[in-house]
Design a protein around this motif. Structure first.
Motif, PDB file in Angstrom:
ATOM      1  N   MET A 101       3.416  -5.466  -7.942  1.00 47.70           N
ATOM      2  CA  MET A 101       4.865  -5.248  -7.839  1.00 47.70           C
ATOM      3  C   MET A 101       5.267  -3.850  -8.280  1.00 47.70           C
ATOM      4  SD  MET A 101       6.767  -8.811  -8.852  1.00 47.70           S
ATOM      5  CE  MET A 101       6.033  -9.055 -10.456  1.00 47.70           C
ATOM      6  N   SER A 102       4.318  -3.111  -8.873  1.00 48.66           N
ATOM      7  CA  SER A 102       4.633  -1.748  -9.317  1.00 48.66           C
ATOM      8  C   SER A 102       4.115  -0.686  -8.358  1.00 48.66           C
ATOM      9  CB  SER A 102       4.015  -1.503 -10.704  1.00 48.66           C
ATOM     10  OG  SER A 102       2.601  -1.344 -10.596  1.00 48.66           O
ATOM     11  N   GLN A 103       3.300  -1.075  -7.349  1.00 51.60           N
ATOM     12  CA  GLN A 103       2.644  -0.096  -6.473  1.00 51.60           C
ATOM     13  C   GLN A 103       3.556   0.292  -5.311  1.00 51.60           C
ATOM     14  OE1 GLN A 103      -0.911  -2.391  -5.661  1.00 51.60           O
ATOM     15  NE2 GLN A 103      -2.090  -1.262  -7.188  1.00 51.60           N
ATOM     16  N   ASP A 104       3.913   1.553  -5.263  1.00 49.87           N
ATOM     17  CA  ASP A 104       4.845   2.008  -4.223  1.00 49.87           C
ATOM     18  C   ASP A 104       4.189   2.113  -2.852  1.00 49.87           C
ATOM     19  OD1 ASP A 104       3.228   4.163  -4.666  1.00 49.87           O
ATOM     20  OD2 ASP A 104       4.827   5.558  -5.227  1.00 49.87           O
ATOM     21  N   PHE A 105       2.859   1.946  -2.763  1.00 50.88           N
ATOM     22  CA  PHE A 105       2.192   1.924  -1.462  1.00 50.88           C
ATOM     23  C   PHE A 105       1.974   0.485  -0.976  1.00 50.88           C
ATOM     24  CE2 PHE A 105      -0.842   2.478  -4.890  1.00 50.88           C
ATOM     25  CZ  PHE A 105      -1.742   1.447  -4.699  1.00 50.88           C
ATOM     26  N   LYS A 106       2.366  -0.489  -1.772  1.00 51.61           N
ATOM     27  CA  LYS A 106       2.303  -1.900  -1.380  1.00 51.61           C
ATOM     28  C   LYS A 106       3.710  -2.486  -1.193  1.00 51.61           C
ATOM     29  CE  LYS A 106      -2.234  -2.750  -1.985  1.00 51.61           C
ATOM     30  NZ  LYS A 106      -3.148  -3.278  -0.973  1.00 51.61           N
ATOM     31  N   MET A 107       4.629  -2.124  -2.084  1.00 45.86           N
ATOM     32  CA  MET A 107       5.988  -2.672  -2.071  1.00 45.86           C
ATOM     33  C   MET A 107       6.958  -1.632  -1.529  1.00 45.86           C
ATOM     34  SD  MET A 107       5.561  -5.709  -3.522  1.00 45.86           S
ATOM     35  CE  MET A 107       7.092  -6.263  -4.239  1.00 45.86           C
ATOM     36  N   ARG A 108       7.804  -2.053  -0.592  1.00 40.27           N
ATOM     37  CA  ARG A 108       8.809  -1.129  -0.066  1.00 40.27           C
ATOM     38  C   ARG A 108       9.801  -0.735  -1.150  1.00 40.27           C
ATOM     39  NH1 ARG A 108      11.393   2.265   1.247  1.00 40.27           N
ATOM     40  NH2 ARG A 108      12.271   2.844   3.273  1.00 40.27           N
ATOM     41  N   LEU A 109      10.190  -1.723  -1.994  1.00 42.58           N
ATOM     42  CA  LEU A 109      11.011  -1.450  -3.182  1.00 42.58           C
ATOM     43  C   LEU A 109      10.262  -2.017  -4.381  1.00 42.58           C
ATOM     44  CD1 LEU A 109      14.648  -2.398  -2.039  1.00 42.58           C
ATOM     45  CD2 LEU A 109      13.599  -0.145  -2.069  1.00 42.58           C
ATOM     46  N   PRO A 110       9.522  -1.203  -5.117  1.00 44.34           N
ATOM     47  CA  PRO A 110       8.772  -1.714  -6.272  1.00 44.34           C
ATOM     48  C   PRO A 110       9.715  -2.400  -7.264  1.00 44.34           C
ATOM     49  CG  PRO A 110       8.063   0.511  -5.740  1.00 44.34           C
ATOM     50  CD  PRO A 110       9.276   0.237  -4.901  1.00 44.34           C
ATOM     51  N   LEU A 111       9.284  -3.547  -7.783  1.00 44.49           N
ATOM     52  CA  LEU A 111      10.109  -4.336  -8.698  1.00 44.49           C
ATOM     53  C   LEU A 111       9.734  -4.108 -10.150  1.00 44.49           C
ATOM     54  CD1 LEU A 111      10.126  -7.676  -6.673  1.00 44.49           C
ATOM     55  CD2 LEU A 111      11.809  -5.816  -6.620  1.00 44.49           C
ATOM     56  N   VAL A 112       8.643  -3.398 -10.380  1.00 44.51           N
ATOM     57  CA  VAL A 112       8.192  -3.099 -11.741  1.00 44.51           C
ATOM     58  C   VAL A 112       7.949  -1.602 -11.842  1.00 44.51           C
ATOM     59  CG1 VAL A 112       6.342  -3.417 -13.430  1.00 44.51           C
ATOM     60  CG2 VAL A 112       7.178  -5.372 -12.122  1.00 44.51           C
ATOM     61  N   ASP A 113       8.423  -1.024 -12.929  1.00 42.75           N
ATOM     62  CA  ASP A 113       8.187   0.394 -13.212  1.00 42.75           C
ATOM     63  C   ASP A 113       7.064   0.452 -14.232  1.00 42.75           C
ATOM     64  OD1 ASP A 113       8.249   3.061 -13.772  1.00 42.75           O
ATOM     65  OD2 ASP A 113      10.214   3.053 -14.755  1.00 42.75           O
ATOM     66  N   MET A 114       5.879   0.884 -13.790  1.00 48.09           N
ATOM     67  CA  MET A 114       4.704   0.872 -14.671  1.00 48.09           C
ATOM     68  C   MET A 114       4.348   2.284 -15.093  1.00 48.09           C
ATOM     69  SD  MET A 114       1.034  -1.061 -14.169  1.00 48.09           S
ATOM     70  CE  MET A 114       1.758  -2.657 -14.503  1.00 48.09           C
ATOM     71  N   HIS A 115       4.027   2.424 -16.354  1.00 54.03           N
ATOM     72  CA  HIS A 115       3.621   3.700 -16.926  1.00 54.03           C
ATOM     73  C   HIS A 115       2.133   3.644 -17.172  1.00 54.03           C
ATOM     74  CE1 HIS A 115       3.502   6.762 -20.294  1.00 54.03           C
ATOM     75  NE2 HIS A 115       4.078   7.408 -19.302  1.00 54.03           N
ATOM     76  N   GLY A 116       1.377   4.508 -16.500  1.00 51.70           N
ATOM     77  CA  GLY A 116      -0.084   4.489 -16.627  1.00 51.70           C
ATOM     78  C   GLY A 116      -0.731   4.301 -15.271  1.00 51.70           C
ATOM     79  N   ASN A 117      -2.034   4.111 -15.280  1.00 45.19           N
ATOM     80  CA  ASN A 117      -2.798   3.977 -14.030  1.00 45.19           C
ATOM     81  C   ASN A 117      -2.610   2.582 -13.442  1.00 45.19           C
ATOM     82  OD1 ASN A 117      -4.685   3.883 -11.997  1.00 45.19           O
ATOM     83  ND2 ASN A 117      -6.448   3.765 -13.372  1.00 45.19           N
ATOM     84  N   ASN A 118      -1.868   2.493 -12.362  1.00 43.19           N
ATOM     85  CA  ASN A 118      -1.639   1.209 -11.716  1.00 43.19           C
ATOM     86  C   ASN A 118      -2.352   1.112 -10.360  1.00 43.19           C
ATOM     87  OD1 ASN A 118       0.013   3.009 -10.333  1.00 43.19           O
ATOM     88  ND2 ASN A 118       1.595   1.480  -9.913  1.00 43.19           N
ATOM     89  N   GLY A 119      -3.515   1.760 -10.252  1.00 42.38           N
ATOM     90  CA  GLY A 119      -4.283   1.729  -9.010  1.00 42.38           C
ATOM     91  C   GLY A 119      -3.843   2.821  -8.054  1.00 42.38           C
ATOM     92  N   SER A 120      -4.519   2.885  -6.919  1.00 41.87           N
ATOM     93  CA  SER A 120      -4.185   3.928  -5.941  1.00 41.87           C
ATOM     94  C   SER A 120      -4.438   3.415  -4.539  1.00 41.87           C
ATOM     95  CB  SER A 120      -5.030   5.182  -6.189  1.00 41.87           C
ATOM     96  OG  SER A 120      -6.367   4.960  -5.774  1.00 41.87           O
ATOM     97  N   ILE A 121      -3.993   4.191  -3.577  1.00 44.40           N
ATOM     98  CA  ILE A 121      -4.179   3.849  -2.172  1.00 44.40           C
ATOM     99  C   ILE A 121      -5.643   3.964  -1.760  1.00 44.40           C
ATOM    100  CG2 ILE A 121      -3.847   6.172  -1.206  1.00 44.40           C
ATOM    101  CD1 ILE A 121      -2.056   4.846   0.930  1.00 44.40           C
ATOM    102  N   ASP A 122      -6.476   4.569  -2.625  1.00 48.49           N
ATOM    103  CA  ASP A 122      -7.915   4.668  -2.383  1.00 48.49           C
ATOM    104  C   ASP A 122      -8.653   3.420  -2.818  1.00 48.49           C
ATOM    105  OD1 ASP A 122      -7.980   7.230  -1.246  1.00 48.49           O
ATOM    106  OD2 ASP A 122      -7.834   8.154  -3.218  1.00 48.49           O
TER     107      ASP A 122
END
Length: 857
Positions: A101-122
Motif C-alpha cells: 500500500m506504500s509502493q507508488d509503482f503498485k498503487m495509483r494512490l498510495p495509502l501508506v506513507d513509508m519512510h525507508g526501503n519499501n522495495g523497488s520496481i526492480d
C-alpha cells in the motif's frame, strides 16, 4: 479391563464422537474454508475496495493517530498492533500488505506513507519491518474520514475484546482508483487502477442521471491509468471490461528513438507496463542479445535514477530501430496483455461486475455513510442545543441559581435542587453546575446565543439531508468534488483505440551471408562457414554415407527436404546449427521427427517462394502431379508436412523443379516416356496426383524430370553405369502410355534404372559437376570426365547406383509457363497402349533403339 469399564468407555465415545463419512467431512470443512477466504481474505469489498487485512491496517493506524501530518512510527509496531488486535495471522503477511500500500509503482494512490526501503520496481525486497517507519497518507485519511461518527458498522474482533469496522467510509471509489488483485478458492480478481478524476466524474454523472448507460460511463472513464504509465491499447477491450467485468487490453512501454550518430540509433524506454519487473526486463532483452536471437543490439543499460526510469538500448550501425522495437514488443515484457477480471464482494457474495455496477454500489454505500453521519451529528447537535438552551435560560435567573447552589450540600444535591426548582433537565443541570464563573460575562452569553443560532441552522441542514434524497445526493456530490480537487491528478497512461498487430519476419533477424550446407542419404544435416568448408579436406561422414545435397546457399534460403513417404520438411537454413565441416552433423530426426522407414529422396534450395515455378512429384506406382512452389511455404514447421497423398505401398521416387515443356519418366525396367507438361494437372499438397506412366506388374517408376526437346539426359543404373540419351530420341506420347525401351534387358544381373537427370546445353558448356551416389561410395566430378561410351549400357562409374544429380548452370534459364488443364476430380486411369510394330509376318515386336549397340563386354 472389566466389562463395566469398557461399557463406560463406549458410552463416552458414543456420546462425544460423531461418525461421518470422510467425503462429507472434507466437503463441509472445505466449503467453510472457501467461504472464509472468499469473503474475508482475498477479494476486495466493492464499497471501499479493500481486503480485510488492508482495512485492518488502515483502521489500526488511524487508531494509533498516525495521520499524514504526524510523526512516523516503526512498521513493526504497526504490524504488532494489527496482529494483536484485529488480524490473527502472521506478521509477515501484514507487513507485505503494508508495504504494497506504500509502493507508488503498485498503487495509483498510495495509502501508506513509508519512510525507508519499501522495495523497488526492480523486485528488490523491502527492508525488515524493524527498520522502516510508516504513517497514513492523505488519501488514506479520506478513506477513514468520519469513521468515528458511527458511519459504518463495527463487529467484535477475533477475541471479542475490540471492535473493528466491516467497511471504511471511503470518500472516493477506491476499488476502481487503486484496483485489486487476489486469488481465492474458485475465484480470482484482477482490477487495474484508474484515474481518480475520471472515476469521480463518472460517479457524479451517475448521481445526476441514474439511468446513465455503459457507453456514457466510458465517456468519463477512458480506461486504466497505471502508476507506471505506459500506453494502453484496445478501446474495444476497455469497453467490454468496463461493461461486463472481463476484457483484455495491451500495455506497451513508452519509448523514443535517440540518434547516437548519423547511422546509429538508440532505443530509450521511459515507462514500462504495470507490474513488470524492470531488472528482469533488462535481463531478458540482454539474453536475447547474448543468444543471438537478435544481432543488431549492441548494448542494453539501465540508466534509471532519481529523475525517473530510463532503459537505453544501443543498436549497431545501420540497424532498423523500428523493426527491433517491434521484435522486443513481441518477445519481451516491453509489451504485455492485461486481462480484466473484475470480481468483488457485493452483498457478501463474489460477483463479476462492470464499472457501472461498482459505482452504483459505491453511491449506495455513501448514501448509508452520510445518513449515519447525519443522524450522529443531529443527535449531537440536539444534545448541545438542549444544553445551550438551558445555559441561556440560566443567565436570566443567575442570582437565584447561584443562591440555590450555595445552599446545596454537594454537587449532586445542587443538581437535584436546580432541577426541581427551575425545571432544568439533568443534562442542563450538569452543565450549569460545571459552568465556570467567567462564562457569565456578557461576551460569553452572546457566544451562547450565537452558538444556539448556529446549532439551529445545522439541525435544519441535517434534517434536510435525512428527509430529502436530492439534498443527500447533492452532499455526496459536493464531497466527491472536494476529493477531486484535493487528490486528483493528471492521467499517466496514454490510451490508444486500436491494438497494433505486430508481425515479425524472423528472416529480418538473420545476417545475410553465404554458408555451406550438406545433407547425406542417411539423413545427416550440417551447416558450416565457407572458411571451415574450404579448410577441411575431408568432410565428417559416417561410414558408407554420402551427400545427396551439397551446396553453397544463403542463410535466408529455405531447404525443402522430400521423403519417400510423401512428406516434406520445411527447413530454413538459419535454423540449422552451424558446425565445423569435419563434424558429423545433426540427424534429421533431431530437427524434425520422421518415421523409421522414412528416407530422404530430394533436397531443393529455395530463395523465393513467390514465383511461378512448379514442383514435379512422381511415385513408384507411376502417380504424378505438379504443385505450385508457393504452396510449400509455411510459417509453422516443427513437424514434417504432407506433400503428396500416397496409396498403400506406394512411395515418392522423384522430385524436380523448374518447369519445362516436356516431362520424361523412366521406369526401373528401362522404359522411357515423354509427354507434354500441359497434360499433367496442377494439384494441391493433399492430392495424390494422376496416372502418368503405365507400368508392368513387375516394373515401377524410377525417376521423372522436366526437360526441353533439345536437351540430353543421363540415367544411372543399379550396377553403377551412367548412360547418356537425347530427349528428342524419346518419342512423344500421351500421358498414361508405357513408352519405349531405352535400356536393353538382360536375363542375368540386369541393369535397372535407379536415377536420372536432365542435361542442358548450358550445363554441358559450363561443364558443371555431376554427383553419383552408391550404397557404399560416391563421386563428385565435372561432366567432362564422364566420357561417352558406345556401350549400350554406358560407362561404369561406381559399383552400384543409388542417386544421381547434376548441378544447375549458373546461367539463368528461362522458365516456361505452360497453361495447365483444370481438373476438378482425379482422372480415370488411361488405357495402356503397347509401343510396338507389326512385321510382314504379322509378328509383334517391342520398340527399341538399342539393337544397334554391341553387347556389354
Amino acid at each position: 479391563m472389566s466389562k463395566k469399564v469398557i461399557e463406560q468407555v463406549n458410552k463416552f465415545v458414543n456420546e462425544r464422537v460423531e461418525k461421518m463419512l470422510l467425503e462429507d467431512v472434507v466437503s463441509s470443512r472445505f466449503a467453510r474454508y472457501s467461504k472464509y477466504i472468499i469473503q474475508d481474505r482475498a477479494l476486495p469489498d466493492a464499497r471501499d475496495g479493500l481486503k480485510p487485512v488492508q482495512r485492518r491496517i488502515l483502521y489500526a493506524m488511524g487508531e494509533m493517530g498516525l495521520a499524514y501530518n504526524k510523526p512516523y512510527k516503526k512498521s513493526a509496531r504497526i504490524a504488532g498492533e494489527v496482529m494483536g488486535k484485529y488480524h490473527p495471522h502472521g506478521d509477515s503477511s501484514i507487513y507485505e500488505a503494508l508495504v504494497r500500500m506504500s509502493q507508488d509503482f503498485k498503487m495509483r494512490l498510495p495509502l501508506v506513507d513509508m519512510h525507508g526501503n519499501n522495495g523497488s520496481i526492480d523486485g528488490d525486497s523491502p527492508a525488515a519491518m524493524r527498520y522502516t517507519e510508516a504513517r497514513l497518507s492523505k488519501e488514506a485519511e479520506y478513506l477513514l474520514k468520519d469513521i468515528d461518527k458511527r458511519t459504518v458498522n463495527f463487529v467484535p474482533n477475533f477475541d471479542d475484546e475490540e471492535q473493528e469496522p466491516t467497511v471504511l467510509p471511503a470518500k472516493f471509489p477506491n476499488l476502481l482508483v487503486n484496483g485489486a488483485m487476489g486469488i481465492s478458492a474458485g475465484y480470482a480478481t484482477k482490477i487495474p487502477p484508474h484515474n481518480l478524476r475520471e472515476v469521480i466524474d463518472a460517479t457524479i454523472a451517475l448521481i445526476e442521471n441514474p439511468d446513465l448507460s455503459d457507453d456514457d460511463i466510458l465517456h468519463y472513464i477512458k480506461g486504466p491509468d497505471f502508476p507506471t504509465g505506459g500506453i494502453v491499447q484496445g478501446k474495444d477491450g476497455i469497453k467490454q471490461a468496463l461493461t461486463t467485468g472481463a476484457g483484455k487490453v495491451i500495455i506497451r512501454s513508452k519509448t523514443f528513438i535517440e540518434e547516437i550518430s548519423k547511422s546509429q540509433d538508440r532505443i530509450v524506454v521511459t515507462e514500462i507496463p504495470y507490474e513488470v519487473n524492470k531488472a528482469e526486463l533488462v535481463r531478458t532483452i540482454d539474453t536475447l542479445r547474448v543468444n543471438n536471437n537478435i544481432d543488431d543490439i549492441l548494448e542494453i543499460r539501465d540508466e534509471s535514477d532519481q529523475e525517473g526510469l530510463r532503459i537505453a538500448i544501443d543498436l549497431k550501425k545501420g540497424a532498423d530501430s523500428g523493426f527491433i522495437l517491434n521484435y522486443l514488443y513481441k518477445n519481451s515484457d516491453l509489451q504485455i496483455a492485461f486481462n480484466y477480471n473484475m470480481v468483488a464482494i457485493l452483498n457478501h457474495r463474489p460477483v463479476l461486475v462492470g464499472a457501472r455496477e461498482l459505482l452504483k454500489t459505491y453511491i449506495e454505500h455513501q448514501k448509508e455513510v452520510i445518513t449515519n453521519r447525519s443522524n450522529f451529528e443531529l443527535e449531537k447537535a440536539q444534545k448541545r442545543f438542549h444544553i445551550v438552551d438551558g445555559l441561556i435560560k440560566m443567565t436570566s435567573i443567575v442570582e437565584e441559581v447561584i443562591k440555590t447552589i450555595r445552599e446545596s450540600q454537594n454537587k449532586a444535591d445542587a443538581k437535584l435542587n436546580i432541577q426541581n426548582k427551575f425545571s432544568f433537565s439533568e443534562l442542563q443541570a450538569e452543565a450549569i453546575v460545571m459552568l465556570q464563573l467567567y462564562r457569565l460575562s456578557t461576551t460569553d452569553i452572546q457566544a451562547l446565543r450565537d452558538e444556539q443560532q448556529n446549532l439551529t441552522f445545522e439541525m435544519e441542514k441535517l434534517n434536510q439531508i435525512l428527509s430529502n434524497e436530492k439534498i443527500l445526493m447533492k452532499t455526496i456530490k459536493s464531497e466527491l468534488l472536494e476529493v477531486h480537487a484535493v487528490l486528483g491528478d493528471d492521467r499517466k497512461s496514454l490510451i490508444e483505440d486500436e491494438i497494433e498487430t505486430i508481425k515479425i519476419d524472423h528472416r529480418d533477424l538473420i545476417s545475410d551471408e553465404n554458408t555451406m550446407v550438406g545433407i547425406t542419404k542417411d539423413g545427416y544435416v550440417k551447416r558450416a562457414s565457407l572458411r571451415s568448408y574450404q579448410a577441411t579436406p575431408e568432410p565428417g561422414l559416417k561410414e558408407n554415407d554420402a551427400f545427396i545435397f551439397l551446396k553453397e546457399v544463403n542463410t535466408l534460403d529455405t531447404l525443402l527436404i522430400f521423403t519417400n513417404l510423401g512428406q516434406y520438411i520445411f527447413l530454413p537454413v538459419y535454423k540449422i546449427d552451424e558446425q565445423k565441416w569435419k563434424d558429423l552433423g545433426v540427424y534429421i530426426n533431431n530437427i524434425v521427427p520422421i518415421e523409421k522407414n522414412e528416407v530422404l529422396v530430394k533436397v531443393l534450395a529455395v530463395s523465393n517462394f513467390k514465383t511461378d515455378e512448379k514442383i514435379l512429384m512422381a511415385t513408384k506406382f507411376g502417380q504424378m502431379k505438379q504443385v505450385n512452389l508457393t504452396e510449400f511455404e509455411v510459417t509453422r514447421y516443427n513437424k514434417s508436412l504432407r506433400a503428396m497423398k500416397l496409396a498403400p505401398g506406394d512411395e515418392v521416387r522423384s522430385v524436380d523443379i523448374t518447369l519445362k515443356e516436356n516431362i520424361i519418366a523412366l521406369s526401373k525396367k528401362g522404359y522411357g516416356l515423354r509427354f507434354e507438361t500441359e497434360e499433367l494437372p496442377l494439384y494441391g499438397l493433399q492430392a495424390g496426383g494422376v496416372k502418368s506412366m503405365s507400368l508392368a506388374e513387375d516394373d515401377e517408376l524410377a525417376v521423372a524430370f522436366y526437360a526441353r526437346s533439345n536437351d540430353d539426359f543421363y540415367f544411372l543404373t543399379s550396377r553403377g553405369h551412367i548412360v547418356k540419351d537425347s530427349v528428342s530420341e524419346v518419342s512423344k506420347y500421351a500421358r498414361g502410355r508405357r513408352g519405349i525401351i531405352i535400356l536393353e534387358r538382360q536375363k542375368t544381373l540386369p541393369h535397372l534404372i535407379v536415377s536420372g537427370a536432365r542435361l542442358s546445353k548450358a550445363q554441358q558448356k559450363e561443364d558443371v559437376n555431376i554427383r553419383l551416389v552408391g550404397t557404399k561410395e560416391a563421386v563428385y566430378m565435372p561432366l567432362s570426365e564422364v566420357k561417352y561410351s558406345p556401350n549400350k549400357f554406358g560407362k561404369k562409374m561406381i559399383d552400384d547406383g543409388y542417386f544421381m544429380e547434376i548441378d544447375k548452370s549458373s546461367y539463368e534459364e528461362e522458365v516456361v509457363v505452360v497453361e495447365k488443364k483444370k481438373v476438378s476430380k482425379p482422372e480415370q486411369e488411361a488405357k495402356v497402349i503397347e509401343e510396338a510394330i507389326m512385321t510382314k509376318n504379322n509378328k509383334q515386336i517391342r520398340l527399341s533403339r538399342l539393337d544397334l549397340f554391341d553387347e556389354e563386354e
